[in-house]
Motif scaffolding. Structure first.
Motif, mmCIF file in Angstrom:
data_model
loop_
_atom_site.group_PDB
_atom_site.id
_atom_site.type_symbol
_atom_site.label_atom_id
_atom_site.label_comp_id
_atom_site.label_asym_id
_atom_site.label_seq_id
_atom_site.Cartn_x
_atom_site.Cartn_y
_atom_site.Cartn_z
ATOM 1 N N ASN A 216 8.164 -7.124 -2.037
ATOM 2 C CA ASN A 216 8.029 -7.200 -0.571
ATOM 3 C C ASN A 216 8.647 -8.458 0.044
ATOM 4 O O ASN A 216 8.419 -8.740 1.216
ATOM 5 N N THR B 158 9.714 -4.481 -6.179
ATOM 6 C CA THR B 158 8.690 -4.124 -5.176
ATOM 7 C C THR B 158 7.841 -5.323 -4.775
ATOM 8 O O THR B 158 6.650 -5.197 -4.505
ATOM 9 N N GLU C 189 0.847 -1.191 0.000
ATOM 10 C CA GLU C 189 0.000 0.000 0.000
ATOM 11 C C GLU C 189 0.884 1.244 0.000
ATOM 12 O O GLU C 189 1.784 1.384 0.822
ATOM 13 N N PHE C 190 0.615 2.126 -0.933
ATOM 14 C CA PHE C 190 1.456 3.296 -1.144
ATOM 15 C C PHE C 190 0.865 4.493 -0.409
ATOM 16 O O PHE C 190 -0.329 4.761 -0.514
ATOM 17 N N ASP C 191 1.687 5.203 0.343
ATOM 18 C CA ASP C 191 1.213 6.400 1.044
ATOM 19 C C ASP C 191 1.009 7.552 0.063
ATOM 20 O O ASP C 191 1.820 7.761 -0.848
ATOM 21 N N ASN C 192 -0.078 8.270 0.245
ATOM 22 C CA ASN C 192 -0.317 9.459 -0.564
ATOM 23 C C ASN C 192 0.426 10.651 0.039
ATOM 24 O O ASN C 192 0.467 10.812 1.255
ATOM 25 N N SER D 238 10.376 0.520 1.740
ATOM 26 C CA SER D 238 9.837 1.869 1.939
ATOM 27 C C SER D 238 10.883 2.929 1.607
ATOM 28 O O SER D 238 10.558 3.991 1.056
ATOM 29 N N ARG E 29 10.559 7.871 -5.662
ATOM 30 C CA ARG E 29 9.603 8.976 -5.763
ATOM 31 C C ARG E 29 10.344 10.298 -5.982
ATOM 32 O O ARG E 29 9.909 11.142 -6.782
ATOM 33 N N MET F 195 11.290 3.013 -2.247
ATOM 34 C CA MET F 195 10.171 3.688 -2.911
ATOM 35 C C MET F 195 10.210 5.200 -2.695
ATOM 36 O O MET F 195 9.885 5.978 -3.596
ATOM 37 N N ASP F 196 10.608 5.634 -1.509
ATOM 38 C CA ASP F 196 10.706 7.076 -1.262
ATOM 39 C C ASP F 196 11.801 7.708 -2.122
ATOM 40 O O ASP F 196 11.654 8.842 -2.608
#
Length: 440
Positions: free
Chosen positions: A379, A377, A255-258, A393, A400, A396-397
């Motif tokens: 996991n 990705t 689940e990706f944080d908005n 995490s 981004r 992914m950051d």
């Protein structure tokens, strides 16, 4: 009564605990350099995770040999050091085996400590063989050369020496008890150290006292040295595994944080009354950096993850990208994050509490773009970690940041996003042509 040894013991104890406290405060300071994030939801689930993973070692036994050996060392280290309480009291007040009044219960405890000490020595020996003779693949990856390898072995040597000192102290003590030496009250059961008695049988009482006292002093000093070594070692997980599992992310994996700033921009674009050329409102906060390029862009739980990593390599051994020869190693991601965080912390210390730009950052100077884009990705690394560390995490950051701040996505990803924008799908086909394959 000579109180000099008691004073010396108190000084050593104060110095040891003082230095440990200083380093723990520095550790907390470094972790707090991360952004704030709320991980206090669902407390019942968090306590359950901590109990099962940190205390119960649930994920360790997925690999039975290493898991069982680790549990032995873990329990031995924790339980045997209960005796440190007695040693501290004896050292401060000049008593000897102050808890011996417990009688049979005391004998049971000392006997259990000795059996555990022997099991710890055997387990550590097997760990050493696995690392240095069998050379299990996950222990000889490129990131494990130099200090990481030496650190792992130093810990093993520490544990063997501490256990041997414990057994030597008890053996000499037992021989002095049998000789009715004053001050050495008859207390305790010695199921393991009694086999060392032939080594001491011909020695005089004065020599035995020197051996017993030397082992006693070296044992407690060794524990204090080991305690302070933790800050510089991968074995910080002894302390941090508990908070790390408690504060772990409970959301579904993947689940990706908005980002609030992105949501705000999208809403602004969809608002027909909004003026895209309007001047910024005075006092309005400047949008935060999208993603992360350095450790201070990560949240504090991610930074705690980095300090908690024990470099066991289970994440890397499960990583499909690493298995196929790509540069990515989730373990290295965590090690690099910790090393950069330590560098930032030293910078702050050297500049009286302020960070002075050193021209470095986590991205490029420690972690390369090639590593980041090799991740699938999946996991697997997150699932494999025994203490709920999340390398994905951080990956992914940083991705981004590359995409949203630098527009530095790989060509394949840029092509895919262009296709989605133009064709409504990742493929380079016009919507009208998608079903042409039926006519072939």
């Amino acid at each position: 009564m000579n109180i000099l040894p008691n004073i010396l013991f108190a000084v050593i104890l104060i110095i040891g605990m003082g230095y440990f406290t200083k380093n723990i405060r520095k550790l907390v300071r470094n972790i707090k350099l991360g952004k704030n994030t709320d991980r206090t939801d669902n407390k019942a689930e968090r306590w359950k995770n901590m109990t099962l993973l940190a205390l119960g070692q649930k994920k360790m036994v997925v690999r039975p040999i290493a898991g069982v050996l680790h549990i032995i060392v873990y329990l031995g280290f924790i339980i045997i050091n209960i005796e440190v309480i007695e040693i501290i009291i004896d050292g401060l007040f000049g008593t000897h085996r102050i808890f011996s009044f417990a009688g049979s219960a005391y004998s049971f405890l000392i006997g259990a400590f000795e059996i555990l000490a022997l099991l710890v020595i055997l387990s550590v020996l097997i760990f050493w063989i696995r690392r240095n003779i069998i050379r299990i693949k996950r222990f000889i990856k490129p990131e494990m050369k130099g200090w990481p390898k030496n650190d792992a072995n130093i810990i093993l040597y520490f544990e063997v020496v501490l256990m041997m000192l414990f057994l030597t102290m008890n053996a000499a003590d037992y021989q002095l008890q049998l000789s009715d030496t004053p001050h050495y009250i008859k207390a305790g059961a010695f199921p393991v150290s009694k086999f060392l008695l032939p080594l001491f049988a011909e020695l005089s009482q004065s020599v035995l006292v020197i051996i017993e006292r030397s082992a006693w002093w070296l044992h407690i000093i060794g524990i204090l040295i080991f305690l302070n070594y933790l800050y510089f070692s991968k074995h910080l997980h002894i302390l941090l595994a508990f908070p790390n599992t408690w504060f772990a992310n409970l959301k579904p994996k993947g689940e990706f944080d908005n980002l609030e700033a992105v949501t705000k921009e999208v809403k602004l674009m969809m608002d027909p009354t909004a003026d895209p050329f309007a001047a910024p409102v005075e006092g309005e906060a400047v949008p935060e950096k999208f993603g992360a390029s350095d450790v201070t862009d990560l949240n504090w739980v991610q930074l705690m993850n980095a300090y908690t990593c024990t470099e066991c390599g289970r994440c890397t051994s499960e990583c499909p990208a690493n298995q196929t020869g790509k540069k990515l190693s989730p373990r290295k991601i965590m090690m690099d994050t910790r090393d950069r965080l330590e560098e930032v912390g030293k910078n702050i210390d050297a500049n009286k509490g302020k960070f002075v730009d050193d021209g470095k950052q986590l991205l490029d100077n420690y972690i390369t773009k090639e590593e980041l884009w090799a991740c699938t990705t999946c996991n697997a690394c997150v699932e494999a970690c025994p203490v709920s560390i999340n390398p994905l995490s951080i990956i992914m950051d940083m991705r981004r940041y590359l995409v949203m701040e630098q527009s530095a996505a790989p060509m394949e990803l840029n092509n895919m996003m262009s296709n989605i924008e133009n064709n409504g799908a990742p493929w380079p086909y016009n919507q009208m042509d998608r079903l042409n394959w039926k006519n072939e």
